[in-house]
Write a protein that holds these residues in place. Structure first.
Motif, PDB file in Angstrom:
ATOM      1  N   GLU A 190       0.839  -1.197   0.000  1.00  0.00           N
ATOM      2  CA  GLU A 190       0.000   0.000   0.000  1.00  0.00           C
ATOM      3  C   GLU A 190       0.873   1.246   0.000  1.00  0.00           C
ATOM      4  N   PRO A 191       0.634   2.187  -0.927  1.00  0.00           N
ATOM      5  CA  PRO A 191       1.412   3.426  -0.920  1.00  0.00           C
ATOM      6  C   PRO A 191       0.986   4.343   0.229  1.00  0.00           C
ATOM      7  N   ILE A 192       1.954   5.000   0.826  1.00  0.00           N
ATOM      8  CA  ILE A 192       1.686   6.033   1.825  1.00  0.00           C
ATOM      9  C   ILE A 192       2.508   7.262   1.459  1.00  0.00           C
ATOM     10  N   THR A 193       2.156   8.410   2.028  1.00  0.00           N
ATOM     11  CA  THR A 193       2.895   9.642   1.778  1.00  0.00           C
ATOM     12  C   THR A 193       3.382  10.214   3.102  1.00  0.00           C
ATOM     13  N   ARG A 194       4.062  11.335   3.025  1.00  0.00           N
ATOM     14  CA  ARG A 194       4.670  11.947   4.215  1.00  0.00           C
ATOM     15  C   ARG A 194       3.618  12.298   5.268  1.00  0.00           C
ATOM     16  N   ASP A 212      17.141   1.692   5.940  1.00  0.00           N
ATOM     17  CA  ASP A 212      17.228   1.852   7.378  1.00  0.00           C
ATOM     18  C   ASP A 212      18.017   3.119   7.709  1.00  0.00           C
ATOM     19  N   PRO A 213      17.829   3.677   8.908  1.00  0.00           N
ATOM     20  CA  PRO A 213      18.462   4.966   9.239  1.00  0.00           C
ATOM     21  C   PRO A 213      19.984   4.943   9.139  1.00  0.00           C
ATOM     22  N   LEU A 214      20.624   3.862   9.590  1.00  0.00           N
ATOM     23  CA  LEU A 214      22.083   3.827   9.562  1.00  0.00           C
ATOM     24  C   LEU A 214      22.607   3.823   8.129  1.00  0.00           C
ATOM     25  N   SER A 215      21.924   3.103   7.245  1.00  0.00           N
ATOM     26  CA  SER A 215      22.336   3.104   5.837  1.00  0.00           C
ATOM     27  C   SER A 215      22.200   4.492   5.235  1.00  0.00           C
ATOM     28  N   MET A 216      21.128   5.207   5.609  1.00  0.00           N
ATOM     29  CA  MET A 216      20.969   6.581   5.129  1.00  0.00           C
ATOM     30  C   MET A 216      22.150   7.442   5.562  1.00  0.00           C
ATOM     31  N   ALA A 266       2.608   2.375  12.056  1.00  0.00           N
ATOM     32  CA  ALA A 266       2.619   1.195  12.932  1.00  0.00           C
ATOM     33  C   ALA A 266       1.564   0.164  12.556  1.00  0.00           C
ATOM     34  N   ASN A 267       0.647   0.516  11.678  1.00  0.00           N
ATOM     35  CA  ASN A 267      -0.382  -0.430  11.262  1.00  0.00           C
ATOM     36  C   ASN A 267       0.084  -1.364  10.142  1.00  0.00           C
ATOM     37  N   TYR A 268       1.326  -1.167   9.689  1.00  0.00           N
ATOM     38  CA  TYR A 268       1.889  -2.024   8.656  1.00  0.00           C
ATOM     39  C   TYR A 268       2.966  -2.917   9.272  1.00  0.00           C
ATOM     40  N   ASP A 269       3.406  -3.881   8.486  1.00  0.00           N
ATOM     41  CA  ASP A 269       4.431  -4.813   8.964  1.00  0.00           C
ATOM     42  C   ASP A 269       5.835  -4.423   8.537  1.00  0.00           C
ATOM     43  N   ALA A 270       5.961  -3.681   7.454  1.00  0.00           N
ATOM     44  CA  ALA A 270       7.280  -3.332   6.932  1.00  0.00           C
ATOM     45  C   ALA A 270       7.160  -2.045   6.132  1.00  0.00           C
ATOM     46  N   LEU A 271       8.311  -1.418   5.877  1.00  0.00           N
ATOM     47  CA  LEU A 271       8.335  -0.150   5.143  1.00  0.00           C
ATOM     48  C   LEU A 271       9.410  -0.185   4.064  1.00  0.00           C
ATOM     49  N   PHE A 272       9.019   0.189   2.841  1.00  0.00           N
ATOM     50  CA  PHE A 272       9.948   0.343   1.719  1.00  0.00           C
ATOM     51  C   PHE A 272       9.881   1.800   1.285  1.00  0.00           C
ATOM     52  N   ILE A 273      10.971   2.543   1.451  1.00  0.00           N
ATOM     53  CA  ILE A 273      10.983   3.980   1.151  1.00  0.00           C
ATOM     54  C   ILE A 273      11.345   4.170  -0.312  1.00  0.00           C
ATOM     55  N   ARG A 274      10.445   4.764  -1.056  1.00  0.00           N
ATOM     56  CA  ARG A 274      10.654   5.002  -2.473  1.00  0.00           C
ATOM     57  C   ARG A 274      10.599   6.491  -2.807  1.00  0.00           C
ATOM     58  N   GLU A 275      11.102   7.302  -1.899  1.00  0.00           N
ATOM     59  CA  GLU A 275      11.404   8.704  -2.153  1.00  0.00           C
ATOM     60  C   GLU A 275      12.902   8.882  -2.037  1.00  0.00           C
ATOM     61  N   THR A 276      13.422   9.936  -2.662  1.00  0.00           N
ATOM     62  CA  THR A 276      14.835  10.246  -2.483  1.00  0.00           C
ATOM     63  C   THR A 276      15.076  10.583  -1.020  1.00  0.00           C
ATOM     64  N   THR A 277      16.005   9.867  -0.397  1.00  0.00           N
ATOM     65  CA  THR A 277      16.202   9.997   1.037  1.00  0.00           C
ATOM     66  C   THR A 277      17.158  11.139   1.374  1.00  0.00           C
ATOM     67  N   ALA A 278      16.980  11.678   2.567  1.00  0.00           N
ATOM     68  CA  ALA A 278      17.873  12.704   3.113  1.00  0.00           C
ATOM     69  C   ALA A 278      17.743  12.668   4.629  1.00  0.00           C
ATOM     70  N   ILE A 279      18.849  12.892   5.307  1.00  0.00           N
ATOM     71  CA  ILE A 279      18.831  12.896   6.768  1.00  0.00           C
ATOM     72  C   ILE A 279      17.966  14.035   7.299  1.00  0.00           C
ATOM     73  N   ASN A 338      15.144  15.331   6.090  1.00  0.00           N
ATOM     74  CA  ASN A 338      13.713  15.433   5.787  1.00  0.00           C
ATOM     75  C   ASN A 338      12.919  14.265   6.385  1.00  0.00           C
ATOM     76  N   HIS A 339      11.671  14.157   5.996  1.00  0.00           N
ATOM     77  CA  HIS A 339      10.752  13.196   6.614  1.00  0.00           C
ATOM     78  C   HIS A 339      11.115  11.740   6.323  1.00  0.00           C
ATOM     79  N   THR A 340      11.882  11.477   5.264  1.00  0.00           N
ATOM     80  CA  THR A 340      12.229  10.083   4.966  1.00  0.00           C
ATOM     81  C   THR A 340      13.021   9.465   6.114  1.00  0.00           C
ATOM     82  N   TYR A 341      13.901  10.251   6.719  1.00  0.00           N
ATOM     83  CA  TYR A 341      14.679   9.740   7.854  1.00  0.00           C
ATOM     84  C   TYR A 341      13.773   9.508   9.059  1.00  0.00           C
TER      85      TYR A 341
END
Length: 486
Positions: A228-232, A273-277, A239-252, A254-257
């Protein structure tokens, strides 16, 4: 789908008011084997959500049992004090005042919102936004009316405090919420898990197109996973999902982090994951890490001020590539043809960053991009340089950025040394999904970058290995959920 409703007392909600199973939070806590082998959705209607109360522990243990629950413990904590939710107030008050204009009169001293549904249609926008922020069955908002209406307090509204008309509306909203059909009814494997995919529909160069994510959803659906797609705006829903796949350009910054951190706090498998970011978004760190681990990189000089430019020019020669440590999609990466250009560029960028890196220019017709997932190669593609440009994306053209083409390969068709070096580079970062950019130059193979948020599009990155790419991506999440016993 099994819905289970927890109440503080047996008679808080009439058993005939809903077709769903109603039990007390005491019984739920006392019988951990209840619903074993199932993945029910829990609606916690305890009379208190205070820290270490029975209601608090019901949501806490629901999470540990692999049951999805509202409200989550995090929501309980968020609403325990104004200081903890005040960052939500500007957006909520803006929606509240739009609602005020729609109503065309004074606002009440308080309004109750049940499952994101307000007392009338005029409240819809505000009620949905409130539910996005704080996913709770029943909320009460205290309002200070005036020229600009303000929110005095947001709190839970327990069943015991509801008036008769409120309880009747609550039961109707409960029925609406639990009977919603979010997916089509085509025959498929029953969904064991629900994955959230964070996207920005307005992003110019997203790491995956919506069409590609729909393709993944079809593949994942055959494996018992709904995507299911979600936005910022949906951080409160995470918390209602089991896992998260971030498909926005990441940055420490902004909201992706924040989404990655929240997923990690919830114990959810997450890419990125945060450490990889943190590790991948900084080119200074990457260069040091690769050198420390014996992974070949282009000759590099760190620039801490104008005094380092002469040494960089002497060692690297011209043209030279200058990079801002934190940049993506070829932004913040420029080529200087001579000392005058290098000084001008460095002077401007040193106002933004205390460190820059200069690298030897390695002209190539393409960059290898090797996808690595869980420490193993996933896909192989060559990104061609943009027309009449030295990078794969040319941001200097007017209008939309100009991208070069691509050539896809199977992993077996890819030079073994390229794959081996890419895997070594990715394993230095972590165990998630990475895109390793590699140049084949006359003096050897060099890792240019390791991306925590690599492009993954149907028909491009998956063209060599086909749907095996999406199957392995889905299985990566499933394996981690099963190890957690969820």
């Amino acid at each position: 789908m099994t819905w289970v409703i927890l109440t503080g007392r047996q008679n808080d909600l009439d058993q005939t008011a809903t077709p769903h199973k109603i039990i007390t939070s005491r019984d739920y806590l006392a019988h951990p084997a209840l619903f074993r082998g199932q993945r029910p959705k829990i609606i916690n209607l305890s009379n208190s959500y205070a820290y270490q109360s029975r209601g608090y522990y019901a949501s806490l243990l629901a999470s540990s049992r692999g049951h999805r629950v509202i409200p989550s413990v995090e929501t309980m904590i968020d609403l325990s004090g104004r200081k903890l939710y005040e960052n939500a107030l500007p957006e909520l008050e803006q929606a509240l005042n739009r609602c005020r204009r729609t109503l065309g009169g004074a606002l009440p001293a308080s309004v109750s919102v049940f499952f994101g549904i307000g007392p009338s249609q005029a409240w819809d926008r505000f009620a949905r936004l409130l539910f996005d922020w704080f996913r709770a069955p029943a909320l009460e908002v205290a309002i200070k009316d005036g020229e600009w209406a303000q929110i005095r307090r947001i709190g839970f509204l327990p069943l015991a405090r509801m008036k008769a008309e409120q309880k009747a509306r609550f039961v109707a909203c409960l029925d609406t919420y639990t009977s919603r059909q979010w997916r089509d009814t085509k025959a498929r494997a029953p969904a064991r898990y629900s994955f959230a995919t964070l996207i920005d529909p307005q992003e110019e160069l997203p790491p995956s197109t919506v069409g590609s994510l729909r393709h993944w959803a079809r593949v994942a659906g055959r494996m018992g996973v709904e995507v299911e797609p979600i936005t910022r705006r949906d951080l409160a829903k995470l918390a209602n999902y089991d896992a998260l796949f971030i498909r926005e350009t990441t940055a420490i910054s902004n909201h992706t982090y924040r989404f990655a951190r929240r997923a990690q706090q919830e114990g959810m498998p997450v890419i990125d994951d945060p450490l990889s970011m943190i590790r991948c978004t900084n080119k200074v760190y990457l260069n040091e890490l690769m050198l420390h681990n014996g992974v070949p990189v282009p000759p590099t000089v760190m620039i801490t001020g104008p005094g380092d430019l002469e040494a960089a020019a002497d060692r690297l020669g011209f043209p030279v590539v200058l990079k801002i440590p934190d940049s993506a999609f070829s932004r913040g990466v420029k080529k200087a043809e001579n000392m005058a250009e290098l000084k001008a560029l460095a002077t401007r960028w040193l106002e933004e960053s205390d460190l820059l890196i200069a690298q030897k220019f390695l002209p190539t017709a393409f960059d290898w991009r090797i996808g690595v997932l869980g420490g193993e190669p996933l896909f192989s593609v060559q990104y061609l340089m943009a027309k009449k440009h030295w990078q794969i994306v040319n941001h200097e053209r007017r209008g939309r950025p100009d991208e070069g083409g691509f050539r896809s390969f199977t992993l077996k068709q890819t030079p073994a040394e390229v794959v081996d070096i890419a895997v070594r580079a990715a394993r230095c970062i972590g165990n998630g999904l990475y895109g390793v950019d590699i140049k084949e130059a006359p003096d050897g193979i060099h890792v240019i970058e390791v991306n925590d948020n690599p492009n993954l599009d149907h028909g491009c990155e998956d063209a060599g290995e086909k749907d095996e790419v999406w199957v392995r991506l889905t299985q990566w999440f499933i394996d981690r959920l099963e190890r957690q016993g969820r």
